[in-house]
Design a protein around this motif. Structure first.
Motif, PDB file in Angstrom:
ATOM      1  N   SER A 236      40.350  42.957  36.933  1.00 42.04           N
ATOM      2  CA  SER A 236      39.331  43.384  35.964  1.00 42.04           C
ATOM      3  C   SER A 236      37.918  43.314  36.518  1.00 42.04           C
ATOM      4  CB  SER A 236      39.431  42.531  34.689  1.00 42.04           C
ATOM      5  OG  SER A 236      40.710  42.669  34.092  1.00 42.04           O
ATOM      6  N   ASP A 237      37.611  42.294  37.330  1.00 39.10           N
ATOM      7  CA  ASP A 237      36.247  42.149  37.830  1.00 39.10           C
ATOM      8  C   ASP A 237      36.042  42.755  39.216  1.00 39.10           C
ATOM      9  OD1 ASP A 237      37.597  40.318  39.377  1.00 39.10           O
ATOM     10  OD2 ASP A 237      36.772  38.559  38.362  1.00 39.10           O
ATOM     11  N   SER A 238      37.098  43.401  39.748  1.00 38.48           N
ATOM     12  CA  SER A 238      37.013  44.114  41.039  1.00 38.48           C
ATOM     13  C   SER A 238      36.548  43.229  42.183  1.00 38.48           C
ATOM     14  CB  SER A 238      36.073  45.330  40.912  1.00 38.48           C
ATOM     15  OG  SER A 238      36.535  46.224  39.927  1.00 38.48           O
ATOM     16  N   ASP A 239      36.987  41.973  42.171  1.00 37.18           N
ATOM     17  CA  ASP A 239      36.604  41.076  43.268  1.00 37.18           C
ATOM     18  C   ASP A 239      37.700  40.937  44.319  1.00 37.18           C
ATOM     19  OD1 ASP A 239      38.420  39.578  41.854  1.00 37.18           O
ATOM     20  OD2 ASP A 239      37.075  37.906  41.423  1.00 37.18           O
ATOM     21  N   GLY A 240      38.737  41.782  44.218  1.00 33.50           N
ATOM     22  CA  GLY A 240      39.809  41.737  45.202  1.00 33.50           C
ATOM     23  C   GLY A 240      40.855  40.692  44.915  1.00 33.50           C
ATOM     24  N   ILE A 241      40.815  40.084  43.740  1.00 31.96           N
ATOM     25  CA  ILE A 241      41.791  39.066  43.362  1.00 31.96           C
ATOM     26  C   ILE A 241      42.402  39.484  42.028  1.00 31.96           C
ATOM     27  CG2 ILE A 241      42.173  36.615  42.863  1.00 31.96           C
ATOM     28  CD1 ILE A 241      39.466  36.155  44.401  1.00 31.96           C
TER      29      ILE A 241
END
Length: 466
Positions: A236-241
């Motif tokens: 959801s936050d597009s941080d790669g996790i």
């Protein structure tokens, strides 16, 4: 064409099959196209002859110019699939061997006979084994029933085929199937023959509930749109996790902090950081400890001077400057020594007086019990010790050389312990005293005379210096 209903029955049976996936993504496959029938294969007497004139279509093959077969299949696991095939054709060329010869054949016209086939087929695909995504060779076996006009025979079938996948779900398909009847070729209702198929194959039935382009069977989050690299799960936050492994799924963060942000860059996630805007220490829950005394600045009354928690982070004072902190100093305003807990040291004169008394302690012979008249001496020693409540003392027992070494050692220990016990029982704290015995090992006079032995039978008091 009155047997055409047999073809549709076979198709309906195939649609009712219940097994596993057609391939990794789609459970079903439907193939349709044209078929050709050649009886040359069954007429030949040797293997080479069976393939003679194989490509002479005008002379050997029976073909109708329309869609003439339908196959419906579904996989049963491990690259195997099971299906049903229905086919229809017109037989206007029959190849037979000229009687009395091994390699002479003739083609006759039996008069446009109607051909129907209903066959079950098990296929094994080699596509995964050869590691391609478009070239799909396979072997197949099976059995069925074939009619030529009103006559029919059961057959055992086998052959090979190829799918050339033009897209993920559509392929150009070709297949050759040998149909063997165990009846005599001349007497069989249906001669042994080979049937060729060419057409299109369509795979279908894959389910993608969340519409993210990843089939449910491969989608770890089948009801939530996600990314292919996370097997269909969202980030959801597009941080790669991916969210399921992200402790802060709605805030972009760092991988080493399980996806949570760290505004002050101290290596502690903001959600766990009591001072998220000021760099701090992990053991302080992200808050600073400027003087390094283990107390965070917000709780330290002396944040720039290291001090113990017991004193609210401030250093302990030493008012008299004797090196003994006031909290441990029994004489905080008078210089003393560490060995005497901050109070003035016991003088040599005091120790001499104690030992003068100690040497007059008398014990019953060979025992640790006191003789009459010794108690007043012990009481005097007690009174001196009370004047120095901070000092610690060692009481040492000694004997002469009469008797065995072991007995003398035990006797010296018991006599020193008897003195210690008397002093404790009469008001001296036990933690200020210790006792030990030396037996006959430390004489101060000769053991060859009675006077010397009397001097060696003694008790001594030593000041314990820390």
């Amino acid at each position: 064409m009155k047997h055409l209903n047999k073809l549709f029955v076979a198709a309906l049976m195939a649609l009712g099959l219940n097994a596993h996936a057609q391939d990794e993504n789609n459970p079903w496959a439907v193939s349709f196209g044209a078929n050709a029938v050649s009886t040359r294969f069954g007429a030949a007497s040797d293997f080479g002859g069976q393939f003679g004139d194989f490509f002479k279509m005008d002379e050997q093959w029976n073909i109708i110019p329309s869609v003439s077969y339908l196959n419906v299949s579904r996989n049963i696991g491990d690259n195997f699939s099971f299906g049903l095939t229905g086919s229809v054709n017109k037989i206007d060329k029959v190849t037979t061997r000229v009687m009395g010869t091994d390699d002479e054949y003739m083609v006759t016209d039996p008069g446009d006979l109607t051909y129907y086939g209903a066959d079950a087929i098990i296929k094994y695909s080699f596509m995964n084994a050869i590691g391609t995504s478009w070239f799909d060779p396979y072997l197949h076996i099976g059995g069925g029933y074939t009619w030529i006009d009103e006559k029919g025979n059961g057959t055992v079938n086998g052959g090979l085929g190829f799918n050339f996948w033009l897209t993920e779900q559509m392929a150009l398909s070709v297949q050759s199937t040998y149909k063997h009847t165990f009846e005599d070729q001349a007497e069989a209702n249906v001669p042994r023959h080979i049937q060729h198929f060419a057409g299109l194959t369509f795979k279908f039935g894959g389910k993608d509930t969340d519409g993210d382009g990843i089939y449910d069977k491969d989608d770890l989050c089948p009801e939530t749109p996600g990314l292919e690299k996370f097997q269909g799960c969202p980030d959801s936050d597009s941080d790669g996790i991916q969210d399921s492994e992200d402790d802060c799924p709605n805030e972009a963060g760092l991988a080493e902090l399980n996806g949570c942000p760290d505004r002050d860059g101290d290596g502690i996630a903001d959600k766990d950081d009591m001072c998220p805007d000021v760099a701090g220490l992990a053991n302080m829950m992200g808050c600073p400890d400027s003087d390094g005394d283990g107390i965070k600045d917000s709780e330290d009354e002396c944040p720039n001077q290291a001090g113990p928690k017991a004193n609210n982070g401030c250093p302990w004072p030493d008012t008299d400057g004797d090196g003994v902190l006031d909290k441990d100093d029994l004489c905080p305003e008078v210089k003393g020594t560490k060995s005497n807990r901050g109070c003035p040291e016991v003088t040599e004169e005091v120790m001499k007086q104690l030992n003068d008394y100690a040497r007059t302690i008398l014990f019953n012979s060979g025992k640790s019990s006191f003789k009459d008249g010794t108690v007043p001496v012990l009481e005097n020693m007690r009174d001196i010790l009370k004047e120095y409540p901070q000092a610690r003392f060692s009481i040492e027992g000694h004997t002469d050389s009469d008797g065995s070494n072991q007995l003398n050692q035990e006797l010296s220990e018991n006599r020193a312990a008897a003195v210690l016990n008397f002093l404790v029982e009469n008001g001296i704290s036990k933690d200020r005293l210790m006792s030990t015995g030396f037996g006959e090992t430390k004489p101060i006079a000769s053991n060859k005379t009675a006077a010397g032995k009397a001097q060696n039978r003694r008790v001594e008091v030593k000041l314990i210096k820390e």
